[in-house]
Design a protein around this motif. Structure first.
Motif, PDB file in Angstrom:
ATOM      1  N   ILE A  89     -64.096 -53.870  35.948  1.00 36.21           N
ATOM      2  CA  ILE A  89     -63.728 -52.612  35.498  1.00 36.21           C
ATOM      3  C   ILE A  89     -62.483 -52.622  34.363  1.00 36.21           C
ATOM      4  O   ILE A  89     -62.664 -51.555  33.715  1.00 36.21           O
ATOM      5  CB  ILE A  89     -63.137 -51.912  36.870  1.00 36.21           C
ATOM      6  N   TYR A  90     -61.843 -53.520  34.193  1.00 33.98           N
ATOM      7  CA  TYR A  90     -60.476 -53.658  33.365  1.00 33.98           C
ATOM      8  C   TYR A  90     -61.032 -54.200  31.792  1.00 33.98           C
ATOM      9  O   TYR A  90     -60.276 -54.491  31.125  1.00 33.98           O
ATOM     10  CB  TYR A  90     -59.584 -54.425  34.027  1.00 33.98           C
ATOM     11  N   GLU A  91     -62.486 -54.674  31.761  1.00 32.55           N
ATOM     12  CA  GLU A  91     -62.994 -55.575  30.614  1.00 32.55           C
ATOM     13  C   GLU A  91     -63.919 -54.532  29.802  1.00 32.55           C
ATOM     14  O   GLU A  91     -64.776 -54.001  30.611  1.00 32.55           O
ATOM     15  CB  GLU A  91     -63.564 -56.731  30.905  1.00 32.55           C
ATOM     16  N   PRO A  92     -63.984 -54.359  28.366  1.00 38.83           N
ATOM     17  CA  PRO A  92     -65.290 -53.997  27.671  1.00 38.83           C
ATOM     18  C   PRO A  92     -66.536 -55.100  28.221  1.00 38.83           C
ATOM     19  O   PRO A  92     -66.482 -56.029  28.193  1.00 38.83           O
ATOM     20  CB  PRO A  92     -64.902 -54.227  26.069  1.00 38.83           C
ATOM     21  N   LEU A  93     -67.605 -54.253  28.589  1.00 37.45           N
ATOM     22  CA  LEU A  93     -68.660 -55.057  28.848  1.00 37.45           C
ATOM     23  C   LEU A  93     -70.000 -54.553  28.130  1.00 37.45           C
ATOM     24  O   LEU A  93     -70.154 -53.554  27.624  1.00 37.45           O
ATOM     25  CB  LEU A  93     -69.071 -54.559  30.615  1.00 37.45           C
TER      26      LEU A  93
END
Length: 897
Positions: free
Chosen positions: A233-237
């Motif tokens: 949820i805390y990273e660009p994916l």
């Protein structure tokens, strides 16, 4: 008694207590607060509903208003600074749909997309002023009103296309609003930054508040829970179409959890395109429609308006489903549901291969009303989601003409002695079009727009048919004289027969006698009561059946309602000025007469209404779409109509005498003959004037003469006619001035009208203190002020500005046009922006009718009247024989028989 919402004729939302509204679960405290907030204006009321009553169990009209205000505040929350400019309104297609979703309520006919646009603009202006006055910004203002409106640090889920990666064509990122930029706009930063910004024990509560919406979403969406647990949820994916589709499907759940969601434009425009089973209804032309008519339909699979070729369909069904690229765009596909929908419609097509489906079933399918002929669901919900239902070429043209009568025209029928206004010509054309198709039609124009003359044009047209049976006109007994007068004035070529004991010396229960009497008639006029008593009327075949004041059949179980529904005719027409969509039981009963079967049985219809009410939010648009083609309603507030109206229209409201009135009247005439037989000069003049006053009072009500104060409305034809007129005004929320020359009857009139309007009105006469009159006028002029004002003619005839009224009723006549016109001009004067309808009450067969005829015809009497002496002075100068002939009662015309 409970609180509810209504819409004023000016389109303003009003809260009011009504005796016929259930109290519901809303607390007395909430009801008081809602009423108080709306007394400060519609915008104040709307804001209170969306903050102070956010979770209260509101009745549907108030819940609808709350949803509207919540939509506004939701958009406002994305603009923390009030100086960012106005909140973007709901887009036109959505606001049109929002207007259709409104539940039944008083004044529903005044609600449309433009009115909702005004609500939005006024609410926006009001909230901005409140925020500026409070200081601290939008977030602080809304938190103060209700903690549920959280603004600071809202988390946003972003989904965007990544066209450079074929295997992962989407990108996901979670961000939050840290602060406002120098331009006052939110600054989005990656959610991971919050872990550093909220580091430390003192900021733990802030971090918890920030992440709470994500936790709520994780409880509802498995993929969010997985992202939280993995730390993704805390990273660009980089996402696959399957990942993206999971988010897109869950947008409502994410937003309800408190998250802001940003997705590609092609999804925001109403999801991604999806292949659907395309059902076309009514491609081939039909000469007549109705309960027994059948229409054809065809089934295809299409993407948008383009049918898929067999090879394309096989290609789609061979794919993985979800989000797929097809024809250069992203397409949403659920293979199982599409296959189930196709199988459903293929079965329907096989079952109806030879004849088609019923016209009414086709109309229900088009409207999306979940009602089959047997009361079952017409289309299962999952099938409906993957089905596009549209009218075929012929039905599309037909529905266009039904819904837009202004596009049609037509020659004025021979024998019509009237120049139809454009909207009347359109209405007459619409009635002809509907009846030729065999469809029932409800003409629901506002009072004063000329429903009668439009129907007379229809009846003249029907008269031209060869070997057609006569038409039947059914109405309240009190309107017989009005219709006779209108036929003589506008359509004297129509041969009429009045099937009522007061007009016909025929045994109306004898089928043979009735047949002989109506054989040469074009139109037979009868009453609801007579219809219920005469099987011979119900058993005949009629060309057209027209019900005037059709709200008389709103009670499905009443005897006269059942009698009306037994009638046999080529087509049926209902006339009413009372809104019929505000009470759904009334709507069903009327349509059970007009188009039996369209709304199913009463039980099936009730089940549908419950289904629509249980939707989140409740949505009555399908029901309105189903009934709208059969209702033509024009309002005097409609700019397309009001520009075509005269400023002031005067109509006669003919009244019958009740039996007690007729007996008192005849007794008074006999006593007058005895009293003047032996006197002359000034003594005779005084006796004549006294008896003329007595006759006027008897025409008003027996108690007006006897002084027994027993003002039962059933004892007076005028009171009954006043009830009929004002019941319609009450439903329309239109205001009326009621003039009388007698101070003593003002209070009984006001007490009776209080029961009709459901609320007290105002009374002004010579004894009203001058200082109090200004307060009364100001109260009446308010949009939410009293609905009626009873005035004595002399006290209220001058010096007052009462332009809030669009109806003026002369309950009794001054017999002096100058005095009456002066009173009428209390409403019809500078500042009046609506057409004013003037109702002049006249008792048939009495001196009132004869004086009225003389005034109307100007047979040498106008000068005396206008000079101020009035008719009374002129009558005192007649000799005994002429006077007694003039005041004598024509019992056949005066009573209802």
């Amino acid at each position: 008694m409970g609180i509810t919402l209504s819409i004023s004729p000016h389109g303003r939302p009003l809260a009011e207590f009504r005796e016929d509204e259930p109290a519901g679960l809303l607390s007395e405290s909430s009801q008081r607060h809602i009423l108080a907030s709306f007394q400060n204006g519609g915008s104040a009321g709307l804001l209170h509903l969306a903050t102070g009553e956010l979770q209260a169990p509101l009745p549907p009209p108030l819940a609808y208003a709350r949803e509207f205000a919540r939509e506004y505040l939701t958009r406002l929350c994305q603009m923390p600074q009030v100086d960012d400019g106005p909140v973007d309104p709901v887009p036109p297609p959505d606001v049109d749909a929002l207007a259709l979703q409104a539940p039944p309520m008083r004044g529903l006919e005044y609600l449309d997309a433009s009115v909702l646009g005004e609500w939005w603009a006024e609410l926006d202006e009001y909230v901005r002023e409140q925020v500026r006055a409070a200081g601290g910004g939008v977030g602080a203002f809304l938190r103060e009103r209700n903690p549920a409106w959280q603004m600071v640090g809202r988390v946003t889920f972003h989904l965007a296309e990544n066209k450079r990666d074929a295997e992962h064509p989407f990108a996901f990122m979670a961000s939050y609003t840290r602060r406002l930029s120098s331009q006052g706009r939110p600054q989005h930063v990656p959610l991971s930054a919050a872990l550093q910004e909220y580091a430390g024990a003192k900021n733990r509560a802030g971090l918890l508040a920030l992440l709470t919406p994500i936790q709520r979403a994780a409880e509802r969406c498995a993929w969010v829970k997985e992202l939280v647990e993995s730390g993704g949820i805390y990273e660009p994916l980089a996402w696959t179409p399957r990942d993206a589709h999971a988010l897109l499907r869950d947008v409502p759940a994410l937003e309800e959890s408190g998250l802001v969601v940003r997705v590609p434009d092609w999804w925001k425009r109403s999801r991604a395109p999806r292949p659907q089973v395309q059902v076309k209804i009514g491609e081939a032309a039909r000469s007549r429609l109705g309960v027994d008519a059948l229409v054809d339909f065809q089934v295809d699979v299409a993407l948008g308006d383009q049918a898929l070729k067999p090879g394309e369909l096989r290609e789609l069904m061979a794919g993985a489903g979800g989000l797929i690229r097809f024809r250069g765009q992203w397409v949403e596909l659920d293979k199982e549901k599409l296959a189930a929908a196709l199988a459903h419609w293929n079965r329907v097509q096989r079952d109806a291969a030879e004849e088609g489906i019923s016209f009414f079933e086709g109309m229900r399918l088009l409207a999306g009303v979940p009602l089959g002929d047997d009361g079952s669901a017409a289309v299962p919900p999952d099938v409906r989601q993957w089905t596009g239902i549209a009218p075929g070429a012929w039905l599309e043209r037909t529905l266009s003409e039904l819904r837009g009568p202004d596009t049609g025209g037509g020659a004025v029928p021979r024998g019509l002695r009237a120049t139809l206004r454009p909207y009347q010509e359109a209405g007459a054309h619409w009635l002809r079009f509907m009846t030729r198709l065999g469809l029932g039609a409800c003409l629901a124009d506002d009072m004063g727009l000329g429903k009668t003359v439009q129907v007379l044009a229809l009846l003249l047209q029907a008269r031209e048919k060869r070997q057609a049976p006569p038409s039947l006109l059914v109405l309240p007994a009190s309107l017989i004289a009005n219709w006779q007068s209108e036929v003589a004035r506008f359509a004297p070529a129509l041969r009429t027969f009045v099937a009522h004991p007061s007009e016909a010396d025929v045994d109306l229960g004898d089928a043979a006698a009735l047949g002989a009497a109506v054989g040469s008639a074009d139109v037979v006029i009868t009453t609801y009561g007579m219809l219920a008593r005469s099987p011979a009327l119900r058993e005949r075949q009629w060309d057209l059946v027209v019900l005037d004041e059709a709200q008389a059949i709103k009670n499905a179980g009443a005897r006269q309602t059942r009698a009306a529904k037994e009638l046999r005719a080529g087509a049926r027409v209902a006339l009413t000025g009372t809104p019929i969509e505000n009470r759904l039981s009334d709507l069903w009963s009327l349509f059970d007469f007009l188009n039996p079967g369209l709304l199913g049985t009463a039980k099936a219809f009730g089940a549908v209404v419950k289904q629509l009410a249980k939707l989140e939010p409740p949505d009555y648009a399908p029901l309105r779409a189903l009934t709208a083609p059969y209702i033509l309603r024009r309002l005097k507030t409609d700019k397309r109509v009001i520009a075509d109206l005269p400023d002031k229209t005067e109509v006669r409201a003919f009244c019958n005498l009740a039996p007690e009135q007729a007996a008192l009247y005849e007794q008074s005439v006999r006593e007058l003959a005895q009293a003047i037989a032996t006197v002359d000069g000034i003594q005779r003049r005084g006796i004549v004037l006294a008896y003329l006053t007595r006759l006027k009072q008897i025409c008003n009500h027996p108690s007006h003469w006897t002084g027994d104060d027993a003002y039962d409305p059933a004892r007076s034809g005028k009171f009954r006619r006043l009830t009929e007129i004002c019941e319609e005004l009450a439903e329309r929320q239109q205001k009326a001035l009621v003039f009388t020359q007698f101070r003593e009857i003002a209070r009984p009139l006001a007490e009776h009208l209080r029961t009709v309007f459901g609320a007290p009105g105002l009374v002004l006469h010579g004894g009203t203190p001058v200082a109090k009159r200004r307060d009364m006028v100001d109260a009446f002029q308010r949009d939410d002020g009293p609905s009626f004002f009873v005035l004595s003619l002399k006290a209220g005839g001058t010096g007052l500005n009462l332009t809030a009224a669009s109806h003026v009723i002369h309950f009794d006549r001054w017999w002096n046009p100058a005095v009456e016109n002066q009173a009428t001009d209390r409403a019809f004067r500078i500042g009046q922006k609506r057409n004013v309808l003037v109702h002049k009450f006249v008792c048939r067969g009495t001196v009132e009718e004869k004086i009225d005829a003389l005034i109307e015809e100007k047979l040498g009497l106008s000068r005396e009247l206008l000079d101020g002496g009035g008719a009374e002075t002129r009558l005192t100068e007649m000799d005994d024989r002429e006077l007694l002939r003039f005041v004598a009662l024509d019992i056949g015309r005066a009573t209802e028989g």
